[in-house]
Design a protein around this motif. Structure first.
Motif, PDB file in Angstrom:
ATOM      1  N   VAL A   1      43.845  23.673  15.793  1.00 24.62           N
ATOM      2  CA  VAL A   1      43.444  25.178  15.737  1.00 24.62           C
ATOM      3  C   VAL A   1      41.977  25.506  16.297  1.00 24.62           C
ATOM      4  CG1 VAL A   1      43.153  26.894  13.969  1.00 24.62           C
ATOM      5  CG2 VAL A   1      44.880  25.178  13.524  1.00 24.62           C
TER       6      VAL A   1
ATOM      7  N   GLU B   1      46.649  19.101   5.524  1.00 21.81           N
ATOM      8  CA  GLU B   1      45.759  18.457   6.245  1.00 21.81           C
ATOM      9  C   GLU B   1      44.223  18.548   6.081  1.00 21.81           C
ATOM     10  OE1 GLU B   1      47.284  17.056  10.432  1.00 21.81           O
ATOM     11  OE2 GLU B   1      47.848  19.352  10.170  1.00 21.81           O
TER      12      GLU B   1
ATOM     13  N   TYR C   1      40.541  28.732  -0.332  1.00 15.07           N
ATOM     14  CA  TYR C   1      38.997  28.367   0.072  1.00 15.07           C
ATOM     15  C   TYR C   1      39.061  26.886   0.481  1.00 15.07           C
ATOM     16  CZ  TYR C   1      38.683  26.414  -4.753  1.00 15.07           C
ATOM     17  OH  TYR C   1      38.817  25.767  -6.030  1.00 15.07           O
ATOM     18  N   ALA C   2      39.964  26.031  -0.334  1.00 14.57           N
ATOM     19  CA  ALA C   2      39.885  24.720   0.212  1.00 14.57           C
ATOM     20  C   ALA C   2      40.052  24.138   1.496  1.00 14.57           C
ATOM     21  CB  ALA C   2      41.137  23.865  -0.650  1.00 14.57           C
TER      22      ALA C   2
ATOM     23  N   ASP D   1      47.493  31.611  15.170  1.00 14.00           N
ATOM     24  CA  ASP D   1      47.944  30.200  14.977  1.00 14.00           C
ATOM     25  C   ASP D   1      48.129  29.901  13.434  1.00 14.00           C
ATOM     26  OD1 ASP D   1      48.580  27.834  15.409  1.00 14.00           O
ATOM     27  OD2 ASP D   1      46.494  26.971  16.060  1.00 14.00           O
ATOM     28  N   SER D   2      48.600  28.959  13.192  1.00 16.76           N
ATOM     29  CA  SER D   2      48.952  28.740  11.776  1.00 16.76           C
ATOM     30  C   SER D   2      48.518  27.430  11.492  1.00 16.76           C
ATOM     31  CB  SER D   2      50.354  28.725  11.293  1.00 16.76           C
ATOM     32  OG  SER D   2      50.992  30.023  11.668  1.00 16.76           O
ATOM     33  N   LEU D   3      48.322  26.803  10.034  1.00 25.33           N
ATOM     34  CA  LEU D   3      47.729  25.580   9.918  1.00 25.33           C
ATOM     35  C   LEU D   3      48.398  25.097   8.713  1.00 25.33           C
ATOM     36  CD1 LEU D   3      45.480  25.898   7.598  1.00 25.33           C
ATOM     37  CD2 LEU D   3      44.044  26.430   9.340  1.00 25.33           C
ATOM     38  N   ASP D   4      48.354  23.741   8.462  1.00 25.40           N
ATOM     39  CA  ASP D   4      48.972  22.952   7.348  1.00 25.40           C
ATOM     40  C   ASP D   4      47.869  22.702   6.564  1.00 25.40           C
ATOM     41  OD1 ASP D   4      49.802  21.496   5.562  1.00 25.40           O
ATOM     42  OD2 ASP D   4      50.776  20.034   6.756  1.00 25.40           O
TER      43      ASP D   4
ATOM     44  N   LYS E   1      50.501  29.588   6.267  1.00 27.79           N
ATOM     45  CA  LYS E   1      51.998  29.449   5.858  1.00 27.79           C
ATOM     46  C   LYS E   1      52.397  29.563   4.455  1.00 27.79           C
ATOM     47  CE  LYS E   1      53.780  28.864  10.070  1.00 27.79           C
ATOM     48  NZ  LYS E   1      54.869  29.127  10.783  1.00 27.79           N
TER      49      LYS E   1
END
Lengths: 322, 384
Positions: B211, B205, B229-230, B199-202, B174
């Motif tokens: 996911v 977190e 990369y993190a 799908d998307s992720l935060d 995002k």
């Protein structure tokens, strides 16, 4: 969509329980301090963060880089939990001594203590980013970069539920968290210190008149709450194998939410709230994108508070019979 | 110390020779070039190499003892757009920089570029790949590598072509960088009869289990992650730990860092594929110019050049060439950038009217034996 839910129900349940257990352990610290002092200890998120680094310190000192087995693994896990507890409980007690007690003794408002908590939180984050991580963990100029833990425990499947495997680390987190909570429940309900904590929560003035040493009780409350956050930190680290100076932020918000959801001031409520939040997040994410899971969990929080303003179980630490 | 003195002495001798001495309108002295990016934050791993590359170019130039020296001023934005804007104002008002290498990331670039535009300070970014940055009509903004509208389809073609994936799970973080890149991959895959799931992720977190469960349920041939990369390393680890072992893991330039391997663990990261519009010089490179660069980089920093190191070097070289040609004011340097045409380490450097570099190659890298290795250009590379 319904099909997705069937397919992902069990993995989501297991992940939700494991993560919810960590939320619950942290939530205990918020809820205990609130029960006794009517204070939201916003620096508690950093107590958790320091717990992860305390646990990280053990394998770091021993220079372990490959997975362990048998006695060595058990010893390492216990050592990491102990180190996490020491670091977190030490931080929590120090925080109480430096950031809260002077304000309390001068009769400052709770708002002042809240600002003090936020200040302490930022101070601890920056302390780790600028000093502790670069110096203690020998990572110069990398204080803000995520620090990984080498794999200590192979990710073996312990058993499977309807074809979905349950890993040993997930079971460890859930079992350890439940064990800690049973121990805490017994401590609060069955021991003299527990009676002191409950008495102070119900009516501090009356507790003093009855001979309860308030400062000692408050210190014990921070010690126990901090210790629980330390266990959470060690379990999180063992399971997810990474941490950073900022890790407490999201966990802190979630655990605070869990405490409110269950009924702040209520120990069993914190457990229920943590697990409920973990499950709702993971179930909700099945139907929407994973990035919507915060929206879903906080919507549910608002809905619960509309109908039960004191949370699911209410504030029972004060109402408990001595 | 002796070596430095020796070089300085050599440079002094050489310094009298160039004919451009007279054409330099400005008096001798020092001009300041900034470098802005995440130098100590959570994604500093992909910003330190271009900083090192830029510093190498400037240091090499200063060692020739030129009439006008260049000072490279670092600005650590930590990738945070609001910090970056404040630093840009400081750079313009108090440091009076005449050019900027950076900002490193797309999000901060979108905020800083208008500020630089107003102050008429030329900039060359060595790593911000968001496509829309070029669409603002900025006159002072330049980018020394192809953007995501080139990178995304290039990687997608490779996923559907050389990797022969029929079902792909595309995840984005995002961000201003990750979302458009993932969308470009989605669009291109859509033209190739590949089934795409999203799908998307935060990225803030650390638990991506929701996911991961979706990926595990959909059993794709390949996974593409648009993000840094993190988060990429944690995602890859959790995917492999959850038993998603056969799906090939792809990502873009934001994940081209050893941090991906550290985050995922060497065993989990093995075989992961990362596309990049950047060229990383490997120690065994044949080209003489690239080899010299790789050797001097290694000598200066005791490590092989990593992501964007060559691009950072080239970006700084563009400014060095501008100053060499006697341009020490922001206007003149910007005019020089419009006409620059030189063979860099990463590519041939020539900017179009919108500030984009003209060379458009995408490279594919693969994690092998715990290290990032070059497979080749995306259009030509084969999976072993």
């Amino acid at each position: 969509m319904f099909n997705d839910f069937i397919n992902q129900f069990w993995p989501a349940t297991i992940d939700g329980l494991a993560f919810g257990s960590i939320y619950a352990l942290i939530a205990l610290g918020y809820t205990m301090v609130y029960g006794v002092l009517r204070l939201i200890n916003f620096a508690h998120s950093e107590v958790f963060m320091i717990g992860t680094f305390g646990a990280m310190f053990v394998p770091f000192v021993f220079g372990i880089t490959s997975p362990l087995t048998g006695i060595a693994l058990v010893g390492m896990i216990l050592g990491m939990i102990l180190a996490g507890v020491l670091a977190s409980a030490g931080t929590a007690v120090t925080l109480e001594r430096i950031a809260y007690r002077p304000l309390r003794n001068r009769g400052a408002s709770r708002l002042a203590a809240l600002i003090s908590a936020i200040g302490a939180s930022i101070f601890l984050q920056e302390l780790f980013a600028l000093l502790v991580i670069p110096r203690v963990f020998d990572r110069p100029n990398q204080g803000r970069i995520q620090m990984g833990l080498p794999r200590l425990m192979e990710r073996e499947e312990l058993f499977s539920i309807f074809g979905h495997s349950v890993r040993v680390d997930q079971v460890l987190v859930i079992v350890a968290a439940v064990g800690m909570m049973i121990a805490l429940d017994m401590l609060v309900n069955r021991t003299k210190i527990g009676r002191g904590i409950r008495a102070t929560a119900q009516n501090p003035e009356a507790a003093v008149l009855m001979g309860v040493d308030i400062n000692k009780i408050v210190r014990m409350t921070f010690l126990i709450g901090g210790g629980m956050a330390g266990v959470a930190g060690a379990l999180y680290l063992i399971s997810y194998e990474n941490t950073n100076y900022y890790i407490g932020f999201l966990f802190g918000i979630k655990a605070f939410t869990a405490a409110v959801l269950g009924g702040i001031g209520n120990l069993r409520g914190a457990l229920l709230g943590g697990v409920a939040l973990g499950l709702v997040e993971n179930y909700g994410a099945i139907f929407s994108g994973s990035d919507w899971k915060h929206v879903i969990s906080f919507t549910i929080l608002v809905l619960v508070l509309m109908f039960r303003p004191t949370g699911i179980l209410g504030e029972s630490l004060q109402q408990a019979r001595a | 110390m002796a070596l430095t003195l020796g070089l300085a002495a050599c440079g002094n001798d050489g310094g009298t020779k160039p004919a451009d001495g007279g054409s330099s309108a400005a008096a001798s002295g020092t001009v300041k070039i900034g470098f802005m990016g995440d130098l100590t934050g959570s994604n500093a791993g992909i910003v330190i190499p271009p900083r090192n590359g830029a510093k190498l170019a400037i240091d090499e130039y200063n060692k020739t003892n030129p009439p006008v020296k260049i000072e490279l001023v670092p600005y650590d934005s930590q990738g945070d757009a609001s910090k970056a804007v404040a630093l840009a104002q400081q750079a313009i008002k108090s440091d009076k920089i005449v050019g900027l290498v950076g900002p490193a990331f797309s999000g901060e670039s979108a905020q800083v570029a208008p500020v630089l535009e107003e102050a008429e300070i030329p900039s060359v970014t060595a790593s911000a790949t968001n496509t829309n940055l070029a669409a603002n009509g900025w006159k002072f903004w330049h980018r020394i590598l192809p953007n995501d509208s080139v990178q995304g389809p290039g990687i997608a073609d490779f996923i559907a072509g050389a990797a022969a994936a029929k079902t792909v799970f595309v995840i984005d973080d995002k961000s201003e960088y990750g979302k458009p890149l993932a969308d470009a991959v989605r669009t291109q895959l859509g033209t190739k009869a590949v089934k795409v799931t999203n799908d998307s992720l935060d990225p803030a977190e650390s638990d991506f289990s929701s996911v991961v469960n979706k990926v595990a349920a959909s059993k794709p041939d390949a996974i593409f992650f648009g993000g840094y990369y993190a988060a990429g390393g944690n995602l890859l680890k959790q995917l492999r730990d959850k038993g998603v072992k056969d799906a090939k893991f792809f990502s873009g330039d934001g994940s081209l860092d050893k941090g991906l391997i550290d985050g995922a663990g060497a065993a989990n990261a093995e075989g992961a594929l990362v596309g990049c519009p950047c060229y990383i010089a490997t120690p065994d490179v044949a080209d003489a110019k690239v080899k010299t660069f790789a050797d001097s980089y290694k000598a200066a920093y005791n490590t092989d050049p990593a992501i964007y190191a060559a691009e950072g070097y080239d970006a700084a070289t563009v400014f060095v060439e501008a100053v060499k040609a006697g341009n020490t004011t922001t206007d003149k340097i910007n005019e020089f950038l419009k006409t620059v045409d030189l063979g860099g380490v990463s590519k041939h450097v020539k900017f179009g009217a919108n500030g984009e570099v003209e060379a458009k190659d995408i490279y594919i890298y693969q994690v092998k034996g715990g290290a990032i290795t070059l497979l080749g250009k995306a259009a030509e590379a084969k999976l072993g």
